[in-house]
Write an enzyme that holds these catalytic residues in place. Structure first.
Site, PDB file in Angstrom:
ATOM      1  N   HIS A  39       0.845  -1.199   0.000  1.00  0.00           N
ATOM      2  CA  HIS A  39       0.000   0.000   0.000  1.00  0.00           C
ATOM      3  C   HIS A  39       0.879   1.247   0.000  1.00  0.00           C
ATOM      4  O   HIS A  39       1.199   1.814   1.047  1.00  0.00           O
ATOM      5  CB  HIS A  39      -0.925   0.003   1.227  1.00  0.00           C
ATOM      6  CG  HIS A  39      -2.028   1.019   1.115  1.00  0.00           C
ATOM      7  ND1 HIS A  39      -3.338   0.670   0.910  1.00  0.00           N
ATOM      8  CD2 HIS A  39      -2.013   2.371   1.162  1.00  0.00           C
ATOM      9  CE1 HIS A  39      -4.092   1.758   0.853  1.00  0.00           C
ATOM     10  NE2 HIS A  39      -3.296   2.810   1.004  1.00  0.00           N
TER      11      HIS A  39
ATOM     12  N   HIS B 259       1.286   4.873  -2.281  1.00  0.00           N
ATOM     13  CA  HIS B 259       0.840   5.765  -3.356  1.00  0.00           C
ATOM     14  C   HIS B 259       2.062   6.336  -4.070  1.00  0.00           C
ATOM     15  O   HIS B 259       2.890   6.996  -3.446  1.00  0.00           O
ATOM     16  CB  HIS B 259      -0.045   6.865  -2.795  1.00  0.00           C
ATOM     17  CG  HIS B 259      -1.347   6.357  -2.252  1.00  0.00           C
ATOM     18  ND1 HIS B 259      -2.499   6.298  -3.005  1.00  0.00           N
ATOM     19  CD2 HIS B 259      -1.667   5.848  -1.038  1.00  0.00           C
ATOM     20  CE1 HIS B 259      -3.476   5.793  -2.281  1.00  0.00           C
ATOM     21  NE2 HIS B 259      -2.996   5.502  -1.085  1.00  0.00           N
TER      22      HIS B 259
ATOM     23  N   GLY C 255     -10.243   7.985  -1.725  1.00  0.00           N
ATOM     24  CA  GLY C 255     -10.857   9.289  -1.553  1.00  0.00           C
ATOM     25  C   GLY C 255      -9.957  10.391  -2.056  1.00  0.00           C
ATOM     26  O   GLY C 255      -8.807  10.176  -2.442  1.00  0.00           O
TER      27      GLY C 255
ATOM     28  N   HIS D  95      -9.873   1.107  -0.831  1.00  0.00           N
ATOM     29  CA  HIS D  95      -9.775   1.834   0.429  1.00  0.00           C
ATOM     30  C   HIS D  95     -11.115   1.739   1.155  1.00  0.00           C
ATOM     31  O   HIS D  95     -12.156   2.118   0.602  1.00  0.00           O
ATOM     32  CB  HIS D  95      -9.457   3.308   0.163  1.00  0.00           C
ATOM     33  CG  HIS D  95      -8.034   3.587  -0.184  1.00  0.00           C
ATOM     34  ND1 HIS D  95      -7.449   3.144  -1.345  1.00  0.00           N
ATOM     35  CD2 HIS D  95      -7.074   4.285   0.478  1.00  0.00           C
ATOM     36  CE1 HIS D  95      -6.186   3.553  -1.388  1.00  0.00           C
ATOM     37  NE2 HIS D  95      -5.926   4.255  -0.300  1.00  0.00           N
TER      38      HIS D  95
ATOM     39  N   GLU E  46     -11.169   3.374   6.687  1.00  0.00           N
ATOM     40  CA  GLU E  46     -10.212   4.396   7.117  1.00  0.00           C
ATOM     41  C   GLU E  46     -10.977   5.661   7.483  1.00  0.00           C
ATOM     42  O   GLU E  46     -10.927   6.134   8.611  1.00  0.00           O
ATOM     43  CB  GLU E  46      -9.200   4.697   6.014  1.00  0.00           C
ATOM     44  CG  GLU E  46      -8.170   5.754   6.408  1.00  0.00           C
ATOM     45  CD  GLU E  46      -7.266   6.162   5.254  1.00  0.00           C
ATOM     46  OE1 GLU E  46      -6.150   6.630   5.527  1.00  0.00           O
ATOM     47  OE2 GLU E  46      -7.674   6.035   4.079  1.00  0.00           O
TER      48      GLU E  46
ATOM     49  N   HIS F 143      -6.345  -0.301   4.405  1.00  0.00           N
ATOM     50  CA  HIS F 143      -6.558   0.171   5.780  1.00  0.00           C
ATOM     51  C   HIS F 143      -7.514  -0.759   6.533  1.00  0.00           C
ATOM     52  O   HIS F 143      -7.067  -1.650   7.232  1.00  0.00           O
ATOM     53  CB  HIS F 143      -7.011   1.636   5.803  1.00  0.00           C
ATOM     54  CG  HIS F 143      -6.071   2.546   5.091  1.00  0.00           C
ATOM     55  ND1 HIS F 143      -4.785   2.758   5.529  1.00  0.00           N
ATOM     56  CD2 HIS F 143      -6.219   3.270   3.943  1.00  0.00           C
ATOM     57  CE1 HIS F 143      -4.168   3.575   4.686  1.00  0.00           C
ATOM     58  NE2 HIS F 143      -5.007   3.892   3.717  1.00  0.00           N
TER      59      HIS F 143
ATOM     60  N   ASP G 197       1.918   4.073   3.063  1.00  0.00           N
ATOM     61  CA  ASP G 197       0.847   4.911   2.540  1.00  0.00           C
ATOM     62  C   ASP G 197       1.416   6.048   1.695  1.00  0.00           C
ATOM     63  O   ASP G 197       1.519   5.923   0.487  1.00  0.00           O
ATOM     64  CB  ASP G 197      -0.027   5.434   3.692  1.00  0.00           C
ATOM     65  CG  ASP G 197      -1.432   5.821   3.246  1.00  0.00           C
ATOM     66  OD1 ASP G 197      -1.759   5.608   2.070  1.00  0.00           O
ATOM     67  OD2 ASP G 197      -2.204   6.322   4.088  1.00  0.00           O
ATOM     68  N   ASP G 198       1.765   7.187   2.325  1.00  0.00           N
ATOM     69  CA  ASP G 198       2.222   8.380   1.606  1.00  0.00           C
ATOM     70  C   ASP G 198       3.394   9.024   2.345  1.00  0.00           C
ATOM     71  O   ASP G 198       3.210   9.994   3.097  1.00  0.00           O
ATOM     72  CB  ASP G 198       1.095   9.407   1.495  1.00  0.00           C
ATOM     73  CG  ASP G 198      -0.071   8.911   0.660  1.00  0.00           C
ATOM     74  OD1 ASP G 198       0.089   8.809  -0.561  1.00  0.00           O
ATOM     75  OD2 ASP G 198      -1.143   8.636   1.237  1.00  0.00           O
TER      76      ASP G 198
END
Length: 346
Positions: free
Chosen positions: A13, A15, A173, A203, A206, A227, A287-288
């Site tokens: 996961h 991005h 999202g 997703h 979350e 998540h 994640d990011d």
């Protein structure tokens, strides 16, 4: 300081455009004459972009509106981002990762270019990264909540870009809507992907609740849940879907989960601890990192020291990730074997 782990890492996961080096963003900003606020140094840029106190998902995602313009419609930059990510992953002991992104968000609204050209640029970067750093990777294309006009084209790209390393579809999202109340077309695209035999992750759990996780499983046929923490709000659904039937893999991002407000900041009560104790199928990702300034090592340290996972449980999460990856054979079996060969003592 001695590294906490000695086993290879598999990250599911991540991005792609949430994993850009701060130095690269500053360089692109200068070259294109597109300022990011008043930031001219890495420290100033981190102050602008990084979330280090719990907020909500929509607040965290606003950072993308600040830095994505310096990458959009620049295929040399997009290739560079993918290439540099491979180098960064190699330094952290990652042997395989899946980078997810919306190709349409890397184009300006009036762009003369196509989403497929974005995928091709990412592919060039990842393939050069594999050649130079030995890291295997694949791509997941993401539908964005609030941009339904691209959904069916994205499904076509997932189906026709498999030779470029695209292995699945996702939905996430955006600042326009991060409550996981996805449009009807999102559900329809996932159902079509299921019928076509294309891999699916979504997703859920979350920003939304347990119901959104169950919807992703039942209506969208998700194989993996991005998540998913809030499934624990419905004990029966959690036990049924994730322990008894083991219907899906859970993609956990511990640090981000608290920064986005998905879970309370009581680390010893974090869902990952419960999942590990129950033997649920989950993995650990970042994640990011552009939004959280986190690393694989910091995530492992957090999971071990703050949440309380054992070293063996951290390793098990890597094996889970390898088995749940969307990689094709024989690559998938090779990644699994590499992780199995490094099992630590319990």
């Amino acid at each position: 300081m001695t590294k906490l782990y000695s086993f290879p890492i598999v990250e599911l996961h991540l991005h792609l455009y949430g994993a850009i080096r701060f130095e690269t963003l500053l360089d692109l900003s200068r070259k294109r004459g597109l300022p990011m606020g008043n930031a001219t140094t890495v420290a100033e840029l981190k102050d602008l972009l990084v979330t280090d106190t719990p907020k909500n998902l929509a607040a965290v995602l606003r950072a993308f509106e600040i830095f994505l313009p310096v990458v959009k419609d620049d295929f040399e930059a997009i290739e560079r981002v993918a290439y540099e990510l491979c180098e960064d992953q190699a330094k952290e002991g990652v042997i395989y990762f899946e980078g997810r992104y919306s190709p349409h968000r890397l184009l300006n609204d009036d762009s003369p270019h196509t989403a497929r050209e974005v995928v091709e640029a990412v592919t060039r970067g990842l393939r050069r990264g594999k050649a130079d750093f030995g890291v295997d990777s694949r791509q997941i294309l993401v539908m964005i909540c609030g941009l339904p006009q691209y959904n069916w084209e994205l499904l076509e790209l997932v189906e026709t870009c498999q030779e470029l390393g695209v292995v699945g579809i996702d939905v996430a999202g955006s600042a326009k809507g991060a409550d996981e109340k996805y449009e009807d077309s999102v559900v329809e695209v996932f159902q079509a992907a299921y019928k076509k035999g294309l891999h699916r992750t979504a997703h859920a759990g979350e920003a939304g609740g347990a119901r959104e996780v169950v919807n992703a499983l039942n209506e969208m046929h998700a194989e993996r849940i991005g998540h998913g923490y809030r499934i624990l709000r419905d004990e029966a659904a959690y036990r049924n879907h994730f322990l008894e039937e083991r219907r899906a893999h859970l993609e956990a991002c511990p640090y981000s989960s608290v920064m986005t407000g998905a879970v309370p900041p009581e680390w010893t009560e974090h869902p990952v601890r419960r999942w590990a104790e129950d033997g649920a199928d989950f993995s650990i990702s970042r994640d990011d990192p552009t939004c959280f300034d986190n690393s694989i090592e910091s995530e492992m340290e957090l999971a071990h020291t703050n949440i309380g996972l054992t070293i063996h449980q951290l390793w098990q999460a890597q094996l889970n990730a390898a088995k749940a990856s969307f990689a094709e054979e024989p690559l998938k079996s090779e990644v699994i074997a590499k992780v199995k060969a490094t099992e630590p003592a319990k």
